[in-house]
Design a protein around this motif. Structure first.
Motif, PDB file in Angstrom:
ATOM      1  N   ASP A 197       0.128   3.992   1.230  1.00 16.17           N
ATOM      2  CA  ASP A 197       0.545   2.394   1.582  1.00 16.17           C
ATOM      3  C   ASP A 197      -0.348   1.406   1.044  1.00 16.17           C
ATOM      4  O   ASP A 197      -0.015   0.349   0.251  1.00 16.17           O
ATOM      5  N   LEU A 198      -1.794   1.878   1.088  1.00 14.63           N
ATOM      6  CA  LEU A 198      -2.594   1.049   0.719  1.00 14.63           C
ATOM      7  C   LEU A 198      -2.719   0.924  -0.724  1.00 14.63           C
ATOM      8  O   LEU A 198      -3.049  -0.119  -1.673  1.00 14.63           O
ATOM      9  N   ARG A 199      -2.699   2.154  -1.450  1.00 11.15           N
ATOM     10  CA  ARG A 199      -2.556   2.380  -2.888  1.00 11.15           C
ATOM     11  C   ARG A 199      -1.648   1.446  -3.542  1.00 11.15           C
ATOM     12  O   ARG A 199      -1.597   0.555  -4.475  1.00 11.15           O
ATOM     13  N   ALA A 200      -0.355   1.507  -2.791  1.00  8.95           N
ATOM     14  CA  ALA A 200       0.621   0.946  -3.456  1.00  8.95           C
ATOM     15  C   ALA A 200       0.542  -0.643  -3.260  1.00  8.95           C
ATOM     16  O   ALA A 200       1.009  -1.471  -3.973  1.00  8.95           O
ATOM     17  N   ALA A 201       0.158  -1.193  -2.048  1.00  9.09           N
ATOM     18  CA  ALA A 201      -0.251  -2.548  -2.037  1.00  9.09           C
ATOM     19  C   ALA A 201      -1.258  -3.030  -3.154  1.00  9.09           C
ATOM     20  O   ALA A 201      -1.089  -4.160  -3.769  1.00  9.09           O
ATOM     21  N   PHE A 202      -2.170  -2.143  -3.353  1.00  6.65           N
ATOM     22  CA  PHE A 202      -2.979  -2.569  -4.481  1.00  6.65           C
ATOM     23  C   PHE A 202      -2.408  -2.838  -5.819  1.00  6.65           C
ATOM     24  O   PHE A 202      -2.858  -3.640  -6.418  1.00  6.65           O
ATOM     25  N   GLU A 203      -1.636  -1.777  -6.085  1.00  5.52           N
ATOM     26  CA  GLU A 203      -0.955  -1.716  -7.287  1.00  5.52           C
ATOM     27  C   GLU A 203      -0.162  -2.829  -7.510  1.00  5.52           C
ATOM     28  O   GLU A 203       0.092  -3.475  -8.640  1.00  5.52           O
ATOM     29  N   ALA A 204       0.564  -3.319  -6.388  1.00  6.28           N
ATOM     30  CA  ALA A 204       1.690  -4.632  -6.511  1.00  6.28           C
ATOM     31  C   ALA A 204       0.461  -5.700  -7.090  1.00  6.28           C
ATOM     32  O   ALA A 204       1.100  -6.827  -7.761  1.00  6.28           O
TER      33      ALA A 204
END
Length: 143
Positions: A79-86
Motif C-alpha cells: 500500500d505504501l509503495r502504491a501511494a509512493f508511485e501515485a
C-alpha cells in the motif's frame, strides 16, 4: 504506540477527506484517498468499499476517526509503495519531485505552488537531493 506527530498527521488526513465535515468518512469520501494513491475510478471505488466493509465496526457505512486510524495502520509496504508511485511524476523513476507532489495534490483538489511542494519535500529530504526516494517517503509516513 502512536506519536503525537502521527496522530496529528492522521487527523489532518482524516479532516481533509471528511469533505462534508460530519466527523465521518463515507465511501465516496474514501474513494478520494484511493484515487490519490493512483487507483483508477472503478478500482478506487472497489477498494474503498472493501476497506469500509472490513473496518466499519458499527456497520453504518461510515468511518469514524478511530476506524480510519485502524485502516491506516493496517496498510503494508504494498500500500505504501502504491501511494509512493501515485506521487511519482515519471512512473518508475523512484522519486517524488515537487512537480509530482503538486500534480497528486491537485488531483485531491489541493492546489499548491511548485515552491510550496519543494518546501514540503525538503522537510523529509534526508540526503538533500531535492526529491524523496521510497525510504524517505516511508520515513515521512511513519514519523
Amino acid at each position: 504506540m502512536e506519536t503525537t506527530t502521527n496522530v496529528s498527521k492522521l487527523r489532518q488526513v482524516f479532516d481533509y477527506l471528511d469533505k462534508n465535515r460530519d466527523g465521518k468518512i463515507s465511501v465516496d469520501e474514501l474513494v478520494g484517498l484511493y484515487k490519490a494513491m493512483g487507483e483508477e475510478e472503478d478500482s478506487a471505488e472497489e477498494e474503498a468499499k472493501a476497506a469500509m466493509k472490513c473496518i466499519d465496526s458499527d456497520c453504518d457505512g461510515l468511518l469514524d476517526y478511530e476506524s480510519f486510524v485502524s485502516l491506516m495502520m493496517e496498510g503494508d509496504d504494498a500500500d505504501l509503495r502504491a501511494a509512493f508511485e501515485a506521487f511519482e511524476l515519471v512512473k518508475g523513476s523512484g522519486c517524488i519531485t515537487p512537480d509530482g507532489l503538486r500534480r497528486a495534490l491537485q488531483r485531491l483538489g489541493d492546489v499548491k505552488t511548485h515552491e510550496e511542494c519543494a518546501a514540503m519535500i525538503r522537510a523529509f529530504d534526508v540526503d538533500g537531493n531535492g526529491v524523496l526516494d521510497f525510504h524517505e517517503f516511508r520515513r515521512m509516513m511513519s514519523s
